[in-house]
Write a protein that holds these residues in place. Structure first.
Motif, PDB file in Angstrom:
ATOM      1  N   LEU A 184       0.830  -1.206   0.000  1.00  0.00           N
ATOM      2  CA  LEU A 184       0.000   0.000   0.000  1.00  0.00           C
ATOM      3  C   LEU A 184       0.862   1.253   0.000  1.00  0.00           C
ATOM      4  CD1 LEU A 184      -2.711   1.508   0.276  1.00  0.00           C
ATOM      5  CD2 LEU A 184      -2.520   1.196   2.755  1.00  0.00           C
ATOM      6  N   LEU A 185       1.901   1.269   0.813  1.00  0.00           N
ATOM      7  CA  LEU A 185       2.799   2.426   0.855  1.00  0.00           C
ATOM      8  C   LEU A 185       3.451   2.657  -0.498  1.00  0.00           C
ATOM      9  CD1 LEU A 185       4.300   4.643   2.429  1.00  0.00           C
ATOM     10  CD2 LEU A 185       6.003   2.908   3.066  1.00  0.00           C
ATOM     11  N   LEU A 186       3.868   1.569  -1.155  1.00  0.00           N
ATOM     12  CA  LEU A 186       4.531   1.712  -2.455  1.00  0.00           C
ATOM     13  C   LEU A 186       3.545   2.189  -3.527  1.00  0.00           C
ATOM     14  CD1 LEU A 186       7.377   1.377  -3.562  1.00  0.00           C
ATOM     15  CD2 LEU A 186       6.774  -0.947  -4.274  1.00  0.00           C
ATOM     16  N   VAL A 187       2.294   1.731  -3.455  1.00  0.00           N
ATOM     17  CA  VAL A 187       1.270   2.236  -4.376  1.00  0.00           C
ATOM     18  C   VAL A 187       1.108   3.741  -4.204  1.00  0.00           C
ATOM     19  CG1 VAL A 187      -1.219   2.240  -4.857  1.00  0.00           C
ATOM     20  CG2 VAL A 187      -0.006   0.072  -4.627  1.00  0.00           C
ATOM     21  N   TYR A 188       1.073   4.189  -2.954  1.00  0.00           N
ATOM     22  CA  TYR A 188       0.915   5.616  -2.679  1.00  0.00           C
ATOM     23  C   TYR A 188       2.126   6.404  -3.184  1.00  0.00           C
ATOM     24  CZ  TYR A 188      -0.084   9.910  -0.109  1.00  0.00           C
ATOM     25  OH  TYR A 188      -0.348  11.225   0.225  1.00  0.00           O
ATOM     26  N   VAL A 189       3.324   5.886  -2.960  1.00  0.00           N
ATOM     27  CA  VAL A 189       4.537   6.557  -3.446  1.00  0.00           C
ATOM     28  C   VAL A 189       4.523   6.633  -4.972  1.00  0.00           C
ATOM     29  CG1 VAL A 189       7.053   6.345  -3.627  1.00  0.00           C
ATOM     30  CG2 VAL A 189       5.928   5.952  -1.436  1.00  0.00           C
ATOM     31  N   GLN A 190       4.049   5.568  -5.621  1.00  0.00           N
ATOM     32  CA  GLN A 190       3.981   5.579  -7.092  1.00  0.00           C
ATOM     33  C   GLN A 190       2.980   6.621  -7.598  1.00  0.00           C
ATOM     34  OE1 GLN A 190       5.522   5.045  -9.609  1.00  0.00           O
ATOM     35  NE2 GLN A 190       4.839   3.377 -10.916  1.00  0.00           N
ATOM     36  N   ILE A 191       1.878   6.803  -6.875  1.00  0.00           N
ATOM     37  CA  ILE A 191       0.906   7.826  -7.249  1.00  0.00           C
ATOM     38  C   ILE A 191       1.540   9.207  -7.137  1.00  0.00           C
ATOM     39  CG2 ILE A 191      -1.221   8.955  -6.467  1.00  0.00           C
ATOM     40  CD1 ILE A 191      -2.222   6.071  -5.771  1.00  0.00           C
ATOM     41  N   ILE A 192       2.289   9.443  -6.065  1.00  0.00           N
ATOM     42  CA  ILE A 192       2.983  10.731  -5.903  1.00  0.00           C
ATOM     43  C   ILE A 192       4.017  10.916  -7.020  1.00  0.00           C
ATOM     44  CG2 ILE A 192       4.426  12.120  -4.381  1.00  0.00           C
ATOM     45  CD1 ILE A 192       1.540  11.717  -3.420  1.00  0.00           C
ATOM     46  N   ALA A 193       4.719   9.831  -7.358  1.00  0.00           N
ATOM     47  CA  ALA A 193       5.687   9.904  -8.455  1.00  0.00           C
ATOM     48  C   ALA A 193       4.986  10.262  -9.766  1.00  0.00           C
ATOM     49  CB  ALA A 193       6.428   8.575  -8.591  1.00  0.00           C
ATOM     50  N   GLY A 194       3.777   9.729  -9.954  1.00  0.00           N
ATOM     51  CA  GLY A 194       3.003  10.075 -11.143  1.00  0.00           C
ATOM     52  C   GLY A 194       2.640  11.547 -11.181  1.00  0.00           C
ATOM     53  N   ALA A 195       2.392  12.128 -10.001  1.00  0.00           N
ATOM     54  CA  ALA A 195       2.099  13.567  -9.941  1.00  0.00           C
ATOM     55  C   ALA A 195       3.303  14.376 -10.409  1.00  0.00           C
ATOM     56  CB  ALA A 195       1.715  13.960  -8.516  1.00  0.00           C
ATOM     57  N   PHE A 196       4.504  13.932 -10.069  1.00  0.00           N
ATOM     58  CA  PHE A 196       5.707  14.641 -10.532  1.00  0.00           C
ATOM     59  C   PHE A 196       5.898  14.466 -12.049  1.00  0.00           C
ATOM     60  CE2 PHE A 196       6.752  14.757  -6.026  1.00  0.00           C
ATOM     61  CZ  PHE A 196       7.329  16.007  -5.911  1.00  0.00           C
ATOM     62  N   VAL A 197       5.521  13.292 -12.565  1.00  0.00           N
ATOM     63  CA  VAL A 197       5.568  13.106 -14.020  1.00  0.00           C
ATOM     64  C   VAL A 197       4.634  14.099 -14.706  1.00  0.00           C
ATOM     65  CG1 VAL A 197       5.019  11.518 -15.907  1.00  0.00           C
ATOM     66  CG2 VAL A 197       6.237  10.672 -13.889  1.00  0.00           C
ATOM     67  N   ALA A 198       3.392  14.217 -14.183  1.00  0.00           N
ATOM     68  CA  ALA A 198       2.425  15.144 -14.772  1.00  0.00           C
ATOM     69  C   ALA A 198       2.859  16.592 -14.574  1.00  0.00           C
ATOM     70  CB  ALA A 198       1.045  14.917 -14.160  1.00  0.00           C
ATOM     71  N   GLY A 199       3.387  16.897 -13.397  1.00  0.00           N
ATOM     72  CA  GLY A 199       3.737  18.271 -13.072  1.00  0.00           C
ATOM     73  C   GLY A 199       4.928  18.810 -13.830  1.00  0.00           C
ATOM     74  N   THR A 200       5.757  17.917 -14.359  1.00  0.00           N
ATOM     75  CA  THR A 200       6.936  18.336 -15.126  1.00  0.00           C
ATOM     76  C   THR A 200       6.852  17.943 -16.598  1.00  0.00           C
ATOM     77  OG1 THR A 200       8.071  16.282 -14.507  1.00  0.00           O
ATOM     78  CG2 THR A 200       8.441  18.213 -13.093  1.00  0.00           C
ATOM     79  N   ASN A 201       5.688  17.391 -17.011  1.00  0.00           N
ATOM     80  CA  ASN A 201       5.502  16.909 -18.391  1.00  0.00           C
ATOM     81  C   ASN A 201       6.551  15.876 -18.783  1.00  0.00           C
ATOM     82  OD1 ASN A 201       3.161  18.435 -19.139  1.00  0.00           O
ATOM     83  ND2 ASN A 201       4.457  20.256 -19.338  1.00  0.00           N
ATOM     84  N   SER A 202       6.970  15.076 -17.796  1.00  0.00           N
ATOM     85  CA  SER A 202       8.012  14.080 -18.064  1.00  0.00           C
ATOM     86  C   SER A 202       7.521  12.947 -18.956  1.00  0.00           C
ATOM     87  CB  SER A 202       8.534  13.505 -16.742  1.00  0.00           C
ATOM     88  OG  SER A 202       9.150  14.503 -15.960  1.00  0.00           O
ATOM     89  N   GLY A 203       6.206  12.772 -19.059  1.00  0.00           N
ATOM     90  CA  GLY A 203       5.684  11.727 -19.923  1.00  0.00           C
ATOM     91  C   GLY A 203       5.811  12.030 -21.405  1.00  0.00           C
ATOM     92  N   LYS A 204       6.168  13.253 -21.733  1.00  0.00           N
ATOM     93  CA  LYS A 204       6.333  13.638 -23.138  1.00  0.00           C
ATOM     94  C   LYS A 204       7.793  13.586 -23.582  1.00  0.00           C
ATOM     95  CE  LYS A 204       2.202  16.578 -23.207  1.00  0.00           C
ATOM     96  NZ  LYS A 204       1.432  15.728 -24.124  1.00  0.00           N
ATOM     97  N   THR A 205       8.646  13.031 -22.749  1.00  0.00           N
ATOM     98  CA  THR A 205      10.050  12.851 -23.095  1.00  0.00           C
ATOM     99  C   THR A 205      10.401  11.370 -22.983  1.00  0.00           C
ATOM    100  OG1 THR A 205      10.768  13.187 -20.803  1.00  0.00           O
ATOM    101  CG2 THR A 205      10.623  15.144 -22.205  1.00  0.00           C
ATOM    102  N   TYR A 206      11.506  10.961 -23.609  1.00  0.00           N
ATOM    103  CA  TYR A 206      11.959   9.564 -23.550  1.00  0.00           C
ATOM    104  C   TYR A 206      10.815   8.614 -23.883  1.00  0.00           C
ATOM    105  CZ  TYR A 206      15.962  11.624 -21.162  1.00  0.00           C
ATOM    106  OH  TYR A 206      17.056  12.385 -20.835  1.00  0.00           O
ATOM    107  N   ASN A 207      10.194   8.820 -25.043  1.00  0.00           N
ATOM    108  CA  ASN A 207       8.998   8.048 -25.408  1.00  0.00           C
ATOM    109  C   ASN A 207       9.352   6.761 -26.126  1.00  0.00           C
ATOM    110  OD1 ASN A 207       8.079  11.251 -25.728  1.00  0.00           O
ATOM    111  ND2 ASN A 207       6.720   9.943 -24.539  1.00  0.00           N
ATOM    112  N   SER A 208      10.127   5.945 -25.436  1.00  0.00           N
ATOM    113  CA  SER A 208      10.480   4.614 -25.918  1.00  0.00           C
ATOM    114  C   SER A 208      10.459   3.665 -24.729  1.00  0.00           C
ATOM    115  CB  SER A 208      11.865   4.625 -26.585  1.00  0.00           C
ATOM    116  OG  SER A 208      12.862   5.053 -25.655  1.00  0.00           O
TER     117      SER A 208
END
Length: 327
Positions: A184-208
């Motif tokens: 459960l803790l790791l799921v929560y940490v992954q959700i927070i990590a996803g927020a940083f991906v969205a907040g920095t537009n990191s999903g639009k880089t390294y698209n492989s």
């Protein structure tokens, strides 16, 4: 309340991904409940938006109709926040006056109400960060705090919902082992990590995938100083860490499922969670390869909510029946 909070998380994701979060530049908890009602009012709001740095950086060619579109997402997000507060506070007040709060749960209910209020303040704190000189988006740190609080509120509500299904009976079971709470803790940490991906537009880089520009660890992983800034501000590191957390979650889940494989009370949530995890990881790869289009990115965020709910269901079952571990 659970459904309302889920809707809030999804609309919040759409607000972020459409760059709509800064379209309302003022904090008006009461008066802001109504959108602009005249053409003059719309023009006045648009002029306020033109004064912030994001307008020139993200939407320099926007017309009034385009502004209405992004304004709608932010207004809907704030309006739903107001609805959530009222939908929880009014019944809670009635139940308190009529003394129908389940025994021993009063503090928990009022704690949730307090968290909902704090979440509103965090939301404006987040928006305010994007209105400062030199900022063209909200702070990813504040965005992650806002999303993290949303999932904490959702977790409280889910637990209360599960207890209500058992007619508020006190639990006597005690889960053994450490894998479920760590998961459960790791799921929560992954959700927070996803927020940083969205907040920095990191999903639009390294698209492989599975490599990042031909390397397992991208070459730009560790170039910022001090070192900790890479974890939260470096797009290469943020995306790499999100990938690695997904692999870690999958590995930990396999260990958890093997440990509790003969516990009949945990079998159903384990199967559901297995299906959702495979779906979520596959969807994440698809979203990455497609360069994070809005529809896939939103679906990915919604699916993370389903993974969280299933994990909470597993934890609740584990707490009651998790002492039956076969060795």
């Amino acid at each position: 309340m659970v459904l309302l909070v889920i809707a809030m998380i999804v609309i919040g994701g759409a607000t972020r991904l459409t760059n709509s979060g800064l379209s309302i530049t003022e904090w008006m908890p009461i008066r802001g409940a109504l959108p602009p009602l005249s053409e003059e009012a719309w023009i006045a709001e648009f002029e306020k938006y033109k004064q912030i740095p994001e307008f020139e950086a993200e939407h320099p060619g926007m017309d009034l109709n385009g502004f209405r579109f992004i304004y709608f997402w932010e207004w809907a997000h704030r309006q739903l926040g107001r609805i959530i507060g009222l939908a929880f506070a009014i019944p809670l007040l009635i139940l308190t006056i009529s003394r129908r709060i389940p025994g021993g749960r009063g503090l928990t209910f009022f704690s949730v109400l307090l968290l909902i209020g704090i979440q509103g303040a965090i939301g404006w704190w987040m928006v305010h960060s994007g209105l400062q000189d030199g900022m063209v988006a909200v702070s990813q740190y504040r965005l992650a705090t806002h999303l993290g609080m949303a999932f904490i509120i959702l977790g409280f509500l889910l637990w209360l919902f599960f207890e209500s299904l058992r007619e508020w009976r006190r639990e006597t079971g005690r889960g053994e082992g450490w894998l479920p709470p760590i998961f459960l803790l790791l799921v929560y940490v992954q959700i927070i990590a996803g927020a940083f991906v969205a907040g920095t537009n990191s999903g639009k880089t390294y698209n492989s995938w599975p490599l990042m520009d031909g390397r397992f660890i991208p070459s730009g992983y560790w170039f910022q100083s001090p070192w900790w800034r890479n974890l939260f501000e470096n797009t290469a590191a943020i995306q790499f860490n999100h990938r690695m957390l997904a692999y870690a979650l999958l590995g930990l889940f396999v260990a958890l499922a093997f440990t509790y494989r003969r516990n009949a009370m945990l079998l159903t949530p384990i199967i559901v969670l297995a299906l959702l995890l495979c779906w979520q990881i596959g969807l994440g790869i698809w979203t990455l390869l497609a360069v994070a289009p809005l529809n896939l990115a939103l679906l990915h965020q919604f699916s993370s909510v389903l993974v969280f709910i299933s994990t909470m269901w597993l934890i609740y079952r584990w707490k009651r029946h998790g002492n039956k571990i076969p060795f």
